[in-house]
Design an enzyme around this catalytic site. Sequence first.
Site, PDB file in Angstrom:
ATOM      1  N   THR A  41     -15.345  -5.322   5.597  1.00 30.47           N
ATOM      2  CA  THR A  41     -15.234  -5.561   6.840  1.00 30.47           C
ATOM      3  C   THR A  41     -15.451  -3.970   7.455  1.00 30.47           C
ATOM      4  O   THR A  41     -15.691  -4.005   8.723  1.00 30.47           O
ATOM      5  CB  THR A  41     -13.763  -5.690   7.435  1.00 30.47           C
ATOM      6  OG1 THR A  41     -12.870  -5.135   6.675  1.00 30.47           O
ATOM      7  CG2 THR A  41     -13.478  -7.146   7.388  1.00 30.47           C
TER       8      THR A  41
ATOM      9  N   THR B  24     -18.625  -8.464 -18.456  1.00 26.76           N
ATOM     10  CA  THR B  24     -17.363  -7.505 -18.212  1.00 26.76           C
ATOM     11  C   THR B  24     -16.404  -8.193 -17.224  1.00 26.76           C
ATOM     12  O   THR B  24     -15.129  -8.103 -17.274  1.00 26.76           O
ATOM     13  CB  THR B  24     -17.932  -6.282 -17.537  1.00 26.76           C
ATOM     14  OG1 THR B  24     -18.729  -5.715 -18.531  1.00 26.76           O
ATOM     15  CG2 THR B  24     -16.764  -5.234 -17.528  1.00 26.76           C
TER      16      THR B  24
ATOM     17  N   GLN C 161      -7.591  -0.519  11.635  1.00 19.52           N
ATOM     18  CA  GLN C 161      -8.130  -1.812  11.892  1.00 19.52           C
ATOM     19  C   GLN C 161      -8.605  -1.794  13.253  1.00 19.52           C
ATOM     20  O   GLN C 161      -7.975  -1.723  14.208  1.00 19.52           O
ATOM     21  CB  GLN C 161      -6.953  -3.043  11.675  1.00 19.52           C
ATOM     22  CG  GLN C 161      -6.310  -3.129  10.146  1.00 19.52           C
ATOM     23  CD  GLN C 161      -7.072  -3.534   9.386  1.00 19.52           C
ATOM     24  OE1 GLN C 161      -8.471  -3.960   9.365  1.00 19.52           O
ATOM     25  NE2 GLN C 161      -6.528  -3.796   8.053  1.00 19.52           N
TER      26      GLN C 161
ATOM     27  N   ARG D  67      -1.819  -8.254  13.222  1.00 19.67           N
ATOM     28  CA  ARG D  67      -0.831  -7.158  14.007  1.00 19.67           C
ATOM     29  C   ARG D  67       0.144  -7.986  14.987  1.00 19.67           C
ATOM     30  O   ARG D  67      -0.423  -8.526  15.968  1.00 19.67           O
ATOM     31  CB  ARG D  67      -1.581  -6.330  14.724  1.00 19.67           C
ATOM     32  CG  ARG D  67      -2.395  -5.005  14.187  1.00 19.67           C
ATOM     33  CD  ARG D  67      -1.393  -4.349  13.169  1.00 19.67           C
ATOM     34  NE  ARG D  67      -2.122  -3.369  12.377  1.00 19.67           N
ATOM     35  CZ  ARG D  67      -2.311  -3.657  11.155  1.00 19.67           C
ATOM     36  NH1 ARG D  67      -2.028  -4.697  10.429  1.00 19.67           N
ATOM     37  NH2 ARG D  67      -3.045  -2.441  10.383  1.00 19.67           N
TER      38      ARG D  67
ATOM     39  N   ASP E 145      -5.719  -7.215  -5.721  1.00 18.20           N
ATOM     40  CA  ASP E 145      -6.612  -6.844  -4.674  1.00 18.20           C
ATOM     41  C   ASP E 145      -7.573  -5.748  -5.609  1.00 18.20           C
ATOM     42  O   ASP E 145      -7.737  -4.674  -5.105  1.00 18.20           O
ATOM     43  CB  ASP E 145      -6.313  -6.302  -3.130  1.00 18.20           C
ATOM     44  CG  ASP E 145      -7.462  -6.533  -2.334  1.00 18.20           C
ATOM     45  OD1 ASP E 145      -8.561  -6.689  -2.799  1.00 18.20           O
ATOM     46  OD2 ASP E 145      -7.312  -6.112  -1.267  1.00 18.20           O
TER      47      ASP E 145
ATOM     48  N   LYS F  96       0.655  -8.328  -2.339  1.00 19.30           N
ATOM     49  CA  LYS F  96      -0.760  -7.830  -2.712  1.00 19.30           C
ATOM     50  C   LYS F  96      -0.590  -6.284  -3.196  1.00 19.30           C
ATOM     51  O   LYS F  96       0.214  -5.469  -2.632  1.00 19.30           O
ATOM     52  CB  LYS F  96      -1.634  -8.002  -1.578  1.00 19.30           C
ATOM     53  CG  LYS F  96      -2.956  -7.357  -1.755  1.00 19.30           C
ATOM     54  CD  LYS F  96      -3.845  -7.623  -0.663  1.00 19.30           C
ATOM     55  CE  LYS F  96      -4.058  -6.131   0.297  1.00 19.30           C
ATOM     56  NZ  LYS F  96      -4.843  -5.363  -0.169  1.00 19.30           N
TER      57      LYS F  96
ATOM     58  N   GLY G 296       0.214  -5.357   6.062  1.00 18.71           N
ATOM     59  CA  GLY G 296       0.814  -3.978   5.274  1.00 18.71           C
ATOM     60  C   GLY G 296       1.680  -3.268   6.012  1.00 18.71           C
ATOM     61  O   GLY G 296       2.606  -3.444   6.354  1.00 18.71           O
ATOM     62  N   ARG G 297       1.072  -2.432   6.967  1.00 26.32           N
ATOM     63  CA  ARG G 297       1.928  -1.323   7.905  1.00 26.32           C
ATOM     64  C   ARG G 297       2.691  -1.796   8.861  1.00 26.32           C
ATOM     65  O   ARG G 297       3.955  -1.250   8.981  1.00 26.32           O
ATOM     66  CB  ARG G 297       0.834  -0.365   8.631  1.00 26.32           C
ATOM     67  CG  ARG G 297       0.146   0.639   7.545  1.00 26.32           C
ATOM     68  CD  ARG G 297      -0.940   1.163   8.156  1.00 26.32           C
ATOM     69  NE  ARG G 297      -2.218   0.155   8.226  1.00 26.32           N
ATOM     70  CZ  ARG G 297      -3.550   0.714   8.315  1.00 26.32           C
ATOM     71  NH1 ARG G 297      -3.786   1.867   8.668  1.00 26.32           N
ATOM     72  NH2 ARG G 297      -4.334  -0.054   8.406  1.00 26.32           N
TER      73      ARG G 297
ATOM     74  N   ASP H  64     -19.222  -6.019 -11.696  1.00 28.51           N
ATOM     75  CA  ASP H  64     -19.881  -5.437 -12.863  1.00 28.51           C
ATOM     76  C   ASP H  64     -20.734  -6.698 -13.420  1.00 28.51           C
ATOM     77  O   ASP H  64     -20.906  -7.547 -12.796  1.00 28.51           O
ATOM     78  CB  ASP H  64     -18.653  -4.940 -13.906  1.00 28.51           C
ATOM     79  CG  ASP H  64     -19.082  -3.928 -14.660  1.00 28.51           C
ATOM     80  OD1 ASP H  64     -20.350  -3.909 -14.946  1.00 28.51           O
ATOM     81  OD2 ASP H  64     -18.304  -2.819 -14.635  1.00 28.51           O
TER      82      ASP H  64
ATOM     83  N   ASP I  55       0.977  -1.317   0.031  1.00 29.35           N
ATOM     84  CA  ASP I  55       0.001   0.026  -0.177  1.00 29.35           C
ATOM     85  C   ASP I  55       0.914   1.244  -0.143  1.00 29.35           C
ATOM     86  O   ASP I  55       1.143   1.803   0.950  1.00 29.35           O
ATOM     87  CB  ASP I  55      -0.972   0.084   1.119  1.00 29.35           C
ATOM     88  CG  ASP I  55      -1.958  -1.274   1.333  1.00 29.35           C
ATOM     89  OD1 ASP I  55      -2.395  -1.690   0.009  1.00 29.35           O
ATOM     90  OD2 ASP I  55      -2.218  -1.605   2.222  1.00 29.35           O
TER      91      ASP I  55
ATOM     92  N   LYS J 178     -11.229  -6.377  -6.131  1.00 29.70           N
ATOM     93  CA  LYS J 178     -12.597  -6.442  -5.839  1.00 29.70           C
ATOM     94  C   LYS J 178     -13.452  -6.044  -7.125  1.00 29.70           C
ATOM     95  O   LYS J 178     -14.225  -5.037  -7.074  1.00 29.70           O
ATOM     96  CB  LYS J 178     -12.543  -5.433  -4.449  1.00 29.70           C
ATOM     97  CG  LYS J 178     -11.980  -5.731  -3.347  1.00 29.70           C
ATOM     98  CD  LYS J 178     -12.156  -4.915  -2.099  1.00 29.70           C
ATOM     99  CE  LYS J 178     -11.710  -5.540  -0.812  1.00 29.70           C
ATOM    100  NZ  LYS J 178     -10.225  -5.112  -0.813  1.00 29.70           N
TER     101      LYS J 178
END
Length: 232
Positions: free
Chosen positions: A118, A72, A188, A179, A63, A36, A208-209, A68, A14, A65
């Site tokens: 979420t 498509t 989160q 975490r 990712d 990701k 991620g972080r 449609d 990210d 998501k």
Amino acid sequence: MGLDARERLIVALDLPSVDAAEKMVARLGESVLFYKIGYQLVFAGGLPFAAGLIAAGKQVFLDLKLHDIGNTVEKGVESVAQLGATFLTVHGYPQTMKAAVKGKRGSRLRILAVTVLTSYDDSDLAAAGYEMSVPELAAARAAQARDTGIDGLVCSAEEATNLRKIIGAGMVLVTPGIRPMGSASGDQKRVMGPARAIRCGADYLVVGRPVLEAADPKKAADAIVSEIEQAS
Ligand code: C5P
């Protein structure tokens, strides 16, 4: 599952630019095998970057998501499959999931369904016109995903035990909101440590972080891998 602990860690890139992502991947080196890539990087040159990662032997989770009309989604998934990605997310609507399963045919791409975002609670679902609670809708969509031939679900580690009962052993559970001890939870709300998430039945952890913002990201990734190892 037959996976090495290191194969079960997915680092969420990210980051705002390909340049930043390239630097992070170089710092992480052999410690991370799976990345990701989401909206932020995809819309900033992330797709050619993803192709480069795949060419360099890494696995990529896009990712995106998708959601449609069926045609498509099917054609979009065909294009993602050609890129050589390992995982792709779609929203867990029956028509969307069916189209995604058609679109990936003949490739090694695996489709993950997002059951309920979420960030949604029961009142968000009611505002969107649903008459179900979050757990009810998540369970219904998990069963539909299983019956449609979807490869796995993205879910919080807390949901993993219940969803596993619905989907059985043949599908993968991929869980964000991880975490390790001592890291900040950020935005989160429901977080879990790596070892506990694995024991709850997660196959892959998305982090991620806690890695990206660590003083030493490689060390942070290695520590998560050893936690996964101990819990597997
Ligand atoms: O930084 P952090 O470890 O919270 O990042 C988690 C990643 O997983 C982010 O890319 C976030 O968008 C993603 N994600 C999530 N919850 C979901 C689905 C995806 O946190 N339900």
